[in-house]
Design a protein around this motif. Structure first.
Motif, PDB file in Angstrom:
ATOM      1  N   TRP A 182       1.419   9.272  -5.713  1.00 23.21           N
ATOM      2  CA  TRP A 182       1.815  10.619  -5.288  1.00 23.21           C
ATOM      3  C   TRP A 182       2.806  11.208  -6.277  1.00 23.21           C
ATOM      4  O   TRP A 182       2.722  12.373  -6.648  1.00 23.21           O
ATOM      5  CB  TRP A 182       2.404  10.561  -3.882  1.00 23.21           C
ATOM      6  CG  TRP A 182       2.703  11.931  -3.308  1.00 23.21           C
ATOM      7  CD1 TRP A 182       3.904  12.548  -3.237  1.00 23.21           C
ATOM      8  CD2 TRP A 182       1.754  12.838  -2.739  1.00 23.21           C
ATOM      9  NE1 TRP A 182       3.777  13.775  -2.659  1.00 23.21           N
ATOM     10  CE2 TRP A 182       2.460  13.987  -2.336  1.00 23.21           C
ATOM     11  CE3 TRP A 182       0.381  12.792  -2.527  1.00 23.21           C
ATOM     12  CZ2 TRP A 182       1.837  15.074  -1.737  1.00 23.21           C
ATOM     13  CZ3 TRP A 182      -0.229  13.879  -1.921  1.00 23.21           C
ATOM     14  CH2 TRP A 182       0.495  15.007  -1.536  1.00 23.21           C
ATOM     15  N   GLY A 183       3.743  10.379  -6.715  1.00 29.57           N
ATOM     16  CA  GLY A 183       4.731  10.817  -7.705  1.00 29.57           C
ATOM     17  C   GLY A 183       4.102  11.165  -9.044  1.00 29.57           C
ATOM     18  O   GLY A 183       4.599  12.009  -9.783  1.00 29.57           O
ATOM     19  N   ARG A 228       0.835  -1.209   0.000  1.00 30.07           N
ATOM     20  CA  ARG A 228       0.000   0.000   0.000  1.00 30.07           C
ATOM     21  C   ARG A 228       0.866   1.253   0.000  1.00 30.07           C
ATOM     22  O   ARG A 228       0.544   2.247  -0.657  1.00 30.07           O
ATOM     23  CB  ARG A 228      -0.940  -0.016   1.207  1.00 30.07           C
ATOM     24  CG  ARG A 228      -2.010  -1.106   1.092  1.00 30.07           C
ATOM     25  CD  ARG A 228      -2.805  -1.244   2.381  1.00 30.07           C
ATOM     26  NE  ARG A 228      -3.684  -0.126   2.671  1.00 30.07           N
ATOM     27  CZ  ARG A 228      -4.944  -0.018   2.218  1.00 30.07           C
ATOM     28  NH1 ARG A 228      -5.453  -0.956   1.452  1.00 30.07           N
ATOM     29  NH2 ARG A 228      -5.671   1.015   2.538  1.00 30.07           N
ATOM     30  N   VAL A 229       1.978   1.209   0.727  1.00 27.61           N
ATOM     31  CA  VAL A 229       2.900   2.348   0.753  1.00 27.61           C
ATOM     32  C   VAL A 229       3.502   2.569  -0.635  1.00 27.61           C
ATOM     33  O   VAL A 229       3.630   3.713  -1.097  1.00 27.61           O
ATOM     34  CB  VAL A 229       3.999   2.150   1.820  1.00 27.61           C
ATOM     35  CG1 VAL A 229       5.079   3.211   1.698  1.00 27.61           C
ATOM     36  CG2 VAL A 229       3.396   2.172   3.224  1.00 27.61           C
ATOM     37  N   GLU A 230       3.842   1.504  -1.338  1.00 26.21           N
ATOM     38  CA  GLU A 230       4.402   1.630  -2.695  1.00 26.21           C
ATOM     39  C   GLU A 230       3.381   2.228  -3.659  1.00 26.21           C
ATOM     40  O   GLU A 230       3.711   3.073  -4.486  1.00 26.21           O
ATOM     41  CB  GLU A 230       4.901   0.267  -3.200  1.00 26.21           C
ATOM     42  CG  GLU A 230       6.160  -0.225  -2.511  1.00 26.21           C
ATOM     43  CD  GLU A 230       7.307   0.781  -2.565  1.00 26.21           C
ATOM     44  OE1 GLU A 230       7.564   1.367  -3.644  1.00 26.21           O
ATOM     45  OE2 GLU A 230       7.939   1.003  -1.507  1.00 26.21           O
ATOM     46  N   ARG A 287       4.615  11.810   6.891  1.00 28.62           N
ATOM     47  CA  ARG A 287       5.522  10.957   7.672  1.00 28.62           C
ATOM     48  C   ARG A 287       6.603  10.326   6.802  1.00 28.62           C
ATOM     49  O   ARG A 287       7.723  10.114   7.256  1.00 28.62           O
ATOM     50  CB  ARG A 287       4.731   9.874   8.413  1.00 28.62           C
ATOM     51  CG  ARG A 287       3.940  10.414   9.591  1.00 28.62           C
ATOM     52  CD  ARG A 287       3.330   9.314  10.423  1.00 28.62           C
ATOM     53  NE  ARG A 287       2.415   8.456   9.689  1.00 28.62           N
ATOM     54  CZ  ARG A 287       1.129   8.708   9.450  1.00 28.62           C
ATOM     55  NH1 ARG A 287       0.606   9.824   9.911  1.00 28.62           N
ATOM     56  NH2 ARG A 287       0.375   7.857   8.795  1.00 28.62           N
ATOM     57  N   LEU A 288       6.264  10.029   5.543  1.00 27.21           N
ATOM     58  CA  LEU A 288       7.251   9.448   4.630  1.00 27.21           C
ATOM     59  C   LEU A 288       8.226  10.503   4.111  1.00 27.21           C
ATOM     60  O   LEU A 288       9.246  10.167   3.524  1.00 27.21           O
ATOM     61  CB  LEU A 288       6.554   8.765   3.443  1.00 27.21           C
ATOM     62  CG  LEU A 288       5.801   7.480   3.766  1.00 27.21           C
ATOM     63  CD1 LEU A 288       4.995   7.034   2.562  1.00 27.21           C
ATOM     64  CD2 LEU A 288       6.769   6.382   4.191  1.00 27.21           C
ATOM     65  N   GLY A 289       7.877  11.771   4.294  1.00 23.78           N
ATOM     66  CA  GLY A 289       8.750  12.848   3.831  1.00 23.78           C
ATOM     67  C   GLY A 289       8.698  13.040   2.329  1.00 23.78           C
ATOM     68  O   GLY A 289       9.665  13.503   1.724  1.00 23.78           O
ATOM     69  N   LEU A 290       7.569  12.681   1.704  1.00 23.07           N
ATOM     70  CA  LEU A 290       7.437  12.870   0.267  1.00 23.07           C
ATOM     71  C   LEU A 290       7.355  14.354  -0.035  1.00 23.07           C
ATOM     72  O   LEU A 290       6.900  15.149   0.776  1.00 23.07           O
ATOM     73  CB  LEU A 290       6.188  12.145  -0.249  1.00 23.07           C
ATOM     74  CG  LEU A 290       6.178  10.633  -0.034  1.00 23.07           C
ATOM     75  CD1 LEU A 290       4.868  10.045  -0.527  1.00 23.07           C
ATOM     76  CD2 LEU A 290       7.342   9.974  -0.733  1.00 23.07           C
ATOM     77  N   SER A 291       7.779  14.741  -1.231  1.00 26.31           N
ATOM     78  CA  SER A 291       7.820  16.161  -1.587  1.00 26.31           C
ATOM     79  C   SER A 291       6.416  16.718  -1.698  1.00 26.31           C
ATOM     80  O   SER A 291       5.446  15.985  -1.836  1.00 26.31           O
ATOM     81  CB  SER A 291       8.539  16.351  -2.921  1.00 26.31           C
ATOM     82  OG  SER A 291       7.718  15.914  -3.985  1.00 26.31           O
ATOM     83  N   SER A 326       8.831  12.749  -6.421  1.00 27.20           N
ATOM     84  CA  SER A 326       8.744  12.463  -5.002  1.00 27.20           C
ATOM     85  C   SER A 326      10.108  12.063  -4.465  1.00 27.20           C
ATOM     86  O   SER A 326      10.966  11.592  -5.191  1.00 27.20           O
ATOM     87  CB  SER A 326       7.732  11.333  -4.768  1.00 27.20           C
ATOM     88  OG  SER A 326       8.219  10.146  -5.348  1.00 27.20           O
ATOM     89  N   SER A 327      10.269  12.278  -3.198  1.00 26.26           N
ATOM     90  CA  SER A 327      11.513  11.869  -2.549  1.00 26.26           C
ATOM     91  C   SER A 327      11.150  11.274  -1.204  1.00 26.26           C
ATOM     92  O   SER A 327      10.149  11.629  -0.611  1.00 26.26           O
ATOM     93  CB  SER A 327      12.439  13.062  -2.369  1.00 26.26           C
ATOM     94  OG  SER A 327      11.841  14.015  -1.547  1.00 26.26           O
TER      95      SER A 327
END
Length: 189
Positions: A15-16, A7-9, A42-46, A53-54
């Motif tokens: 998101w990207g 799910r995170v992937e 929380r994942l620190g995505l841009s 995304s990062s």
């Protein structure tokens, strides 16, 4: 619902691609838009300003940037300030931001006596000679609440004359407090 690796992937991929949090939540199912936003944070995505995304490397870069000495940060700031100072022509008026005074701070300077019409000032001076000079505890809904003097001194008082109907002040103080818009606009020019 738990955030599995799969799910995170999916979240990272969507998101990207620029999908909204609502679209991602709908695709994943069993999760709200706010949960997606929280996980992205929380994942620190841009925030997508760069388009890509990062993840954790971005957090390491931020930590490294904070650890760098302040001397290297100053040269980057200097080029930004010089063009801004030279950008505005000398004859262009400066636009000032609206002043916001928060609680506990002193008020900005109030209009001076030269901004009030001479007729209104003369009327106020005459009325203040006849004023009842009330304390705050003596004020009622029928007494003028115009303050006179410095509240930090013993010489501070309120006018106390009968109020003009629908106003908090007597006729003379209403003339000072509630001036027509055109009169105020004309004095500023």
């Amino acid at each position: 619902m738990s955030w599995t690796d799969d799910r995170v992937e999916v979240l990272k991929k969507m998101w990207g691609e620029g999908k909204s949090a609502s679209q991602i939540a709908k695709e994943l199912g069993g999760v709200t838009r706010n949960a997606v936003i929280g996980k992205v944070h929380r994942l620190g995505l841009s925030n997508r300003s760069g388009g890509a995304s990062s993840t954790k490397p971005a957090a390491k870069e931020k930590a490294a940037a904070k650890a760098k000495p302040a001397a290297k940060a100053k040269p980057a700031a200097e080029p930004d300030t010089k063009p801004a100072a030279n950008a505005a022509p000398a004859n262009k008026p400066m636009i000032r931001p609206k002043l916001v005074v928060t609680a506990g701070q002193p008020l900005p300077p109030q209009p001076s006596a030269n901004e009030i019409s001479p007729e209104a000032l003369a009327s106020v001076r005459e009325i203040e000679k006849k004023a009842k000079k009330l304390t705050v505890m003596q004020l009622t809904e029928r007494t003028c609440k115009w303050p006179v003097g410095d509240p930090a001194t013993e010489d501070f008082w309120f006018c106390g004359l009968p109020v003009q109907q629908g106003k908090p002040y007597c006729e003379a103080h209403v003339g000072v407090a509630f001036q027509p818009m055109s009169a105020r606009r004309d004095r500023r020019r």
